[in-house]
Structures are given as structure tokens and as C-alpha cells.
Design a protein around this motif. Structure first.
Motif, PDB file in Angstrom:
ATOM      1  N   TYR A  35       9.218  57.066  12.817  1.00 20.82           N
ATOM      2  CA  TYR A  35       8.048  56.324  13.279  1.00 20.82           C
ATOM      3  C   TYR A  35       8.489  54.955  13.771  1.00 20.82           C
ATOM      4  CZ  TYR A  35       4.648  59.502  11.090  1.00 20.82           C
ATOM      5  OH  TYR A  35       3.872  60.583  10.747  1.00 20.82           O
ATOM      6  N   GLN A  37       6.985  51.096  14.111  1.00 19.44           N
ATOM      7  CA  GLN A  37       5.922  50.220  13.628  1.00 19.44           C
ATOM      8  C   GLN A  37       5.936  48.928  14.433  1.00 19.44           C
ATOM      9  OE1 GLN A  37       6.228  49.026   9.485  1.00 19.44           O
ATOM     10  NE2 GLN A  37       4.138  48.308   9.427  1.00 19.44           N
ATOM     11  N   LEU A  90      10.823  53.352  11.118  1.00 14.90           N
ATOM     12  CA  LEU A  90      10.728  53.908   9.770  1.00 14.90           C
ATOM     13  C   LEU A  90      11.074  55.392   9.785  1.00 14.90           C
ATOM     14  CD1 LEU A  90       7.400  52.237   8.619  1.00 14.90           C
ATOM     15  CD2 LEU A  90       9.697  51.640   7.884  1.00 14.90           C
ATOM     16  N   PHE A 104       9.147  57.298   2.415  1.00 14.94           N
ATOM     17  CA  PHE A 104       9.639  56.449   3.491  1.00 14.94           C
ATOM     18  C   PHE A 104      10.888  55.678   3.084  1.00 14.94           C
ATOM     19  CE2 PHE A 104       6.557  56.436   6.923  1.00 14.94           C
ATOM     20  CZ  PHE A 104       5.467  57.051   6.336  1.00 14.94           C
ATOM     21  N   GLY A 105      11.725  55.412   4.074  1.00 10.13           N
ATOM     22  CA  GLY A 105      12.797  54.447   3.924  1.00 10.13           C
ATOM     23  C   GLY A 105      12.273  53.040   4.136  1.00 10.13           C
ATOM     24  N   HIS A 106      13.149  52.054   3.967  1.00  5.65           N
ATOM     25  CA  HIS A 106      12.723  50.655   4.076  1.00  5.65           C
ATOM     26  C   HIS A 106      12.700  50.145   5.512  1.00  5.65           C
ATOM     27  CE1 HIS A 106      13.421  49.335  -0.366  1.00  5.65           C
ATOM     28  NE2 HIS A 106      12.787  50.464  -0.271  1.00  5.65           N
TER      29      HIS A 106
END
Lengths: 113, 115
Positions: A35, A37, A90, A104-106
Motif C-alpha cells: 500500500y 500512504q 506499507l 502491517f510492517g512499519h
């Protein structure tokens, strides 16, 4: 428990440059996502993959390539970075074919000079 | 086409006050609905989810949400907020059909809790 690791955390590129972002998960999840953001625009889907070597385009796939050579990893390539581009990318994964939650990852923060 | 709308980009409340973050969705059937929270410099974390049944669902940290089919809404609520609730909150929708892999997110609401 598992973890999603995104590398690098910060990425600074030049206009026109090809840039690769990496994502690793040790959940043994089937489905993985990328994704983008942007401030005020929420998360927009770039690519997802439901199994190794599978790739599906999201709404924002133009200008990106993706690769899922192993179940545990999913990489994203910005094919030509745009000047002044700034966004957070992300990576996420999901355990089964059902509509379970995403993990999710950071994130990787991209800045293009 | 399915979509999620969070009409409030920013919400500011005082510590101890009640909270409602709004979420409206567009989908032809009943979807699966989620609220995620993103704390500063962290990944998104699931707060709660609705699949079916009781329209009021409980989540972590005393958050709850109410699904309304008639209003196409899934508003997030908390009776008394704490300063640590300051974060960005995302409402998300997943079509309730097999073979559907996408999670569609709203634009997010930045919550600031004033001491």
C-alpha cells in the motif's frame, strides 16, 4: 508471534531513479500487499500477491513493479521516481484465504529530491 | 464500486471526553468492516472487526464500533479517551465474497487528545 520487516526504513532517491523496497514476513502467510500512504489520502493498494509467483494489480499499480519469488518476501520497485515525491509504503500480509485481518510492517518512507 | 469515507480528517477532544469517529461505506451487500489504528512511527494495528451478528463490536483499549446497515455506517466510539489514544484511525472494508482479497481503506482521521 511473527513480524513483518520492511527495508529500508527511509529511502532517498533522485528523479528518474529506479528504487526497490523489500518486505519479509515470518508468519507463513499466503497473501501479501503493498500500500501507498499519502497524507490525507489514506492507504491505496499498489500490488498484492495471493501466493508465491502470483501478482495482482491494485488501483495504483502504474509506475510500479512487484516481485514475489518466495512466500516470505514481496518486493516493490518504483520504476522511475518522480521529483518531490514523498510517501510512506506499507507492506502487509494476511494468513488465509478468508477475510482475516492484515498485519502491517512499519513502513518505508520515500523522499525524492 | 466499493468505497469507504471518513468525513473528518482531524478530530480534537479533551482527555476524559467521549469520542465518535465516523465511517460510511458504499457496498452492494454487507461487507466485512475493520478499524485500524496507526500510532506515530508504527505500523497499523487492528482495533476491531465486524463480520456478522451483533452490530456492536468490542475492540482493544475499550473501543467499540456499531454497524448500521440502514445508514451504511460503522462508527468508532470510546466512552472516555486518554492522551495515549492520539493516533490516526482508519476504517476499512473487505468485500464479503470468496476470492476477494482487497482491503479498501478510508482516508483516515487524525485524533488529538488534549490533556
Amino acid at each position: 508471534g511473527g513480524i513483518i520487516t520492511q527495508t529500508p526504513k527511509f529511502l532517498i532517491g533522485q528523479e528518474g531513479q529506479k528504487l526497490t523496497l523489500k518486505c519479509q514476513q515470518n508468519f507463513n502467510h499466503d497473501t501479501m500487499y503493498w500500500y501507498r500512504q499519502d497524507s490525507g489520502k489514506g492507504l491505496r493498494l499498489i500490488y498484492y500477491s495471493i501466493t508465491e509467483n502470483d501478482l495482482q494489480k491494485g488501483d495504483l499499480s502504474e509506475g510500479y513493479d512487484a516481485s514475489r519469488e518466495k512466500k516470505s518476501s514481496f518486493s516493490l520497485t518504483v520504476t522511475s521516481a518522480q521529483k518531490n515525491e514523498m510517501a510512506v509504503f506499507l507492506c502487509a500480509s494476511r494468513p488465509t484465504i478468508s477475510n482475516e485481518r492484515l498485519f502491517f510492517g512499519h513502513g518505508t518512507k520515500l523522499s525524492v529530491l | 464500486a466499493q468505497s469507504v469515507t471518513q468525513p473528518d480528517a482531524r478530530v480534537t477532544v479533551s482527555e476524559g471526553a467521549s469520542l465518535q469517529l465516523r465511517c460510511k461505506y458504499s457496498y452492494s451487500a454487507t461487507p466485512y468492516l475493520f478499524w485500524y489504528v496507526q500510532y506515530p512511527r508504527q505500523g497499523l494495528q487492528l482495533l476491531l472487526k465486524y463480520y456478522s451478528g451483533d452490530p456492536v463490536v468490542q475492540g482493544v483499549n475499550s473501543f467499540e464500533a456499531e454497524f448500521s446497515k440502514s445508514n451504511s455506517s460503522f462508527h468508532l466510539q470510546k466512552a472516555s479517551v486518554h492522551w495515549s489514544d492520539s493516533a490516526v484511525y482508519f476504517c476499512a472494508l473487505s468485500p464479503a465474497s470468496s476470492g476477494s482479497w482487497q482491503l479498501i481503506f478510508g482516508s483516515g482521521t487524525q485524533l488529538t487528545v488534549m490533556p
